[in-house]
Design a protein around this motif. Sequence first.
Motif, PDB file in Angstrom:
ATOM      1  N   SER A 151      -5.816  -0.690   9.316  1.00  0.00           N
ATOM      2  CA  SER A 151      -6.572   0.205   8.370  1.00  0.00           C
ATOM      3  C   SER A 151      -5.807   0.240   7.060  1.00  0.00           C
ATOM      4  O   SER A 151      -4.583  -0.147   7.127  1.00  0.00           O
ATOM      5  CB  SER A 151      -6.627   1.637   9.012  1.00  0.00           C
ATOM      6  N   ALA A 152      -6.467   0.783   6.076  1.00  0.00           N
ATOM      7  CA  ALA A 152      -5.814   1.178   4.635  1.00  0.00           C
ATOM      8  C   ALA A 152      -4.764   2.012   4.451  1.00  0.00           C
ATOM      9  O   ALA A 152      -4.683   3.093   5.340  1.00  0.00           O
ATOM     10  CB  ALA A 152      -7.067   1.056   3.698  1.00  0.00           C
ATOM     11  N   GLN A 153      -3.903   1.833   3.596  1.00  0.00           N
ATOM     12  CA  GLN A 153      -2.785   2.971   3.354  1.00  0.00           C
ATOM     13  C   GLN A 153      -3.386   4.014   2.811  1.00  0.00           C
ATOM     14  O   GLN A 153      -4.605   4.196   2.103  1.00  0.00           O
ATOM     15  CB  GLN A 153      -2.049   2.533   2.086  1.00  0.00           C
ATOM     16  N   CYS A 154      -2.941   5.298   3.239  1.00  0.00           N
ATOM     17  CA  CYS A 154      -3.519   6.726   3.130  1.00  0.00           C
ATOM     18  C   CYS A 154      -3.024   7.369   1.867  1.00  0.00           C
ATOM     19  O   CYS A 154      -1.644   6.983   1.384  1.00  0.00           O
ATOM     20  CB  CYS A 154      -3.210   7.521   4.301  1.00  0.00           C
ATOM     21  N   PRO A 155      -3.676   8.022   1.220  1.00  0.00           N
ATOM     22  CA  PRO A 155      -2.965   8.824  -0.015  1.00  0.00           C
ATOM     23  C   PRO A 155      -2.077   9.722   0.131  1.00  0.00           C
ATOM     24  O   PRO A 155      -2.116  10.150   1.143  1.00  0.00           O
ATOM     25  CB  PRO A 155      -4.133   9.377  -0.899  1.00  0.00           C
ATOM     26  N   THR A 156      -0.842   9.542  -0.742  1.00  0.00           N
ATOM     27  CA  THR A 156       0.280  10.357  -0.083  1.00  0.00           C
ATOM     28  C   THR A 156       0.794  11.449  -1.006  1.00  0.00           C
ATOM     29  O   THR A 156       1.655  12.365  -0.884  1.00  0.00           O
ATOM     30  CB  THR A 156       1.601   9.323  -0.334  1.00  0.00           C
ATOM     31  N   GLU A 157      -0.072  11.603  -2.200  1.00  0.00           N
ATOM     32  CA  GLU A 157       0.360  12.770  -3.136  1.00  0.00           C
ATOM     33  C   GLU A 157      -0.002  14.079  -2.413  1.00  0.00           C
ATOM     34  O   GLU A 157      -0.906  14.169  -1.423  1.00  0.00           O
ATOM     35  CB  GLU A 157      -0.777  12.544  -4.537  1.00  0.00           C
TER      36      GLU A 157
END
Length: 177
Positions: A151-157
């Motif tokens: 899976s793709a990278q998740c947002p981290t903000e």
Amino acid sequence: SLQQIGQAEGKIAIQSLKVGGITSKDVELRLKARDGRIETPLKAALYGGELEGAVTVNSRTNPPEFAVTQRLQGVEMDSLGQALFQSGMLSGSARATLDVTTRGQDSKQVVRNLGGTFDAELENGSINGFNLDGIICRGQQTVKALRGSESAQCPTENRTRFSAFRTDGSIVLSPNS
């Protein structure tokens, strides 16, 4: 008695006013009284936006009538939140209106007869300290990993952005309140 007030008019201008942690600038409060009707229009600059409204009392009616109208536009919620709650949990540009009327001879009647409308909107903002997109993404990653998929990278903000949050409603009290 308010009905005994013949006629009065006045204006108070305050460059900067701090009440309950909220700082307003260019505050203008007017008083207009004539034949038992008093109106107090108010304008102020507030955290990048404006507050405008009025309180009206009409003692010519029996029982007396009261009306409150307030309009808030363009107020930056992160600054207001810091001033009120020492919290930057919400950011965005706020707009709100409140139109309330009532009538009564005492506080019980005034509360019982309270009615009106309100609406509010927060645009181009975020809930800070909470990333809903990241939580959903991590849940999807877990499901994909269990299936053997990448899976793709998740947002981290550390915030959840939104374009608009809106609410509106009516204030209606039951006769038995």
